[in-house]
Design an enzyme around this catalytic site. Structure first.
Site, mmCIF file in Angstrom:
data_model
loop_
_atom_site.group_PDB
_atom_site.id
_atom_site.type_symbol
_atom_site.label_atom_id
_atom_site.label_comp_id
_atom_site.label_asym_id
_atom_site.label_seq_id
_atom_site.Cartn_x
_atom_site.Cartn_y
_atom_site.Cartn_z
ATOM 1 N N HIS A 159 0.834 -1.199 0.000
ATOM 2 C CA HIS A 159 0.000 0.000 0.000
ATOM 3 C C HIS A 159 0.874 1.257 0.000
ATOM 4 O O HIS A 159 1.793 1.370 0.810
ATOM 5 C CB HIS A 159 -0.879 0.055 1.256
ATOM 6 N N ASN A 191 7.989 -4.324 3.716
ATOM 7 C CA ASN A 191 6.569 -3.963 3.749
ATOM 8 C C ASN A 191 5.897 -4.381 5.049
ATOM 9 O O ASN A 191 5.116 -3.626 5.624
ATOM 10 C CB ASN A 191 5.842 -4.607 2.552
#
Length: 345
Positions: A159, A191
């Site tokens: 994201h 991440n």
């Protein structure tokens, strides 16, 4: 590893200017986007690639005579306009510019406050378990990132605007799972770990500041090869190759707060930029080791985030608050939570 980031970012020369309207767009994200006028009365004096609404090229008149076309577009664009270079996407919790060539955001922009991080009045609590990664059908099919591009690619669907920043409604959270908000990221060690710590640090800024503006920028930075020349090399995932894998990611932040309760209209402004390699980063790495000048990110990305006046008058974010991440194994907590739910009673 982090010591070379400033050098990498600084070698790029100035690029296209994004403009100073992003912050206004964030604060006014629910207002209609005004049209950008295209000259119609006389032939333009230069090569103008105009748009009459953001993300939509102006229509070429049905009468394709030289006279009628040159009234709205240069003659070179008589039969088609290659633009726009980026699609401006206005969502509930963020604004972004989508790069059709790379198939991921060129940048995303958010305005965070204590209130924006909570549930909106009249809305049910948002739950990321109810959100699913989906392709963005608002983009032309030929330029979309696809679900199969990430399948067995070895990268996470990272994201750019985190789901945790969009808890105001389920719709807002769902929009963070559009693939137009996603870029390939190393999973374990980045991440799911250090990048998540940085996202958490950005949210915690709302505890000390009234307004927090965050720009997230995928970057492609050069490396010096053995022959002494600088080159940019990156992977492209998908079959056929479709989505580019950034070499680095940047977070550029601006915070503001009243100087004192007696002067609520006079604000102290702080800015800062962090560039992280798209690679495993140890939990113990200090956040300040990734600090770079805002101008370095601007040169590398070809974007302008803040005016020169803002840069000159603002303090560095690490001088007005602690630039320390909190190590939390978010992925382990989620796994344990799912195991607890699935365990027999």
């Amino acid at each position: 590893m982090p010591s070379g980031i400033i050098v990498h970012a600084a070698v790029f020369t100035a690029g296209a200017v994004l403009g100073g309207g992003i912050a206004a767009a964030i604060s006014n994200k629910n207002r209609p986007v005004p049209p950008v006028p295209v000259p119609a009365a006389t032939a333009p004096s230069g090569p103008i690639i105009g748009v009459d609404t953001i993300g939509k090229a102006p229509a070429v008149p049905k009468d394709l005579s030289v006279t009628s076309v040159t009234q709205t577009l240069p003659l070179a664009l008589k039969y088609g306009n290659p633009g726009p270079i980026t699609d401006i996407l206005i969502r509930k919790a963020y604004v972004s510019g989508y790069d059709r060539r790379l198939r991921h955001p060129a940048w995303t922009a958010e305005h965070l406050t204590r209130a924006s991080l909570g549930k909106a009045i009249g809305e049910a609590a948002a739950d990321r378990q109810n959100s699913k990664f989906v392709e963005d059908v608002s983009l032309p099919a030929v330029f979309r990132a696809r679900l199969q591009d990430y399948f067995r690619s070895g990268y996470d669907r990272g994201h750019m605007v985190p789901a945790a920043d969009a808890k105001s409604s389920q719709e807002a959270m769902d929009e963070t799972f559009l693939l137009s908000n996603i870029a390939p990221q190393v999973g374990d060690g980045f991440n799911r770990h250090y990048w998540a710590y940085l996202e958490d640090w950005c949210r915690r800024l709302t505890g000390n500041f009234q307004d927090v503006y965050i720009f997230t920028v995928p970057l492609y930075l050069p490396r010096k090869d053995s022959d002494g020349k600088w080159r940019v090399s990156y992977e492209v995932i998908g079959t056929p190759p479709n989505v580019s894998v950034p070499t680095h990611f940047a977070k550029v932040v601006l915070t503001s707060r009243p100087v004192s309760p007696s002067t609520p209209d006079v604000h102290e402004v702080s800015t800062g930029a962090f560039v992280l390699p798209n690679a495993i980063i140890p939990d113990e790495a200090p956040l300040e080791s990734f600090v770079v000048p805002v101008e370095a990110v601007e040169r590398a990305a070809g974007l302008t985030f803040f005016s020169e006046e803002v840069k000159a008058s603002s303090k560095h974010i690490c001088k007005t608050t602690k630039c320390d991440v909190i190590v939390r194994r978010f992925d382990d907590a989620q796994k344990n939570s799912r195991k607890a739910i699935a365990a027999p009673k």
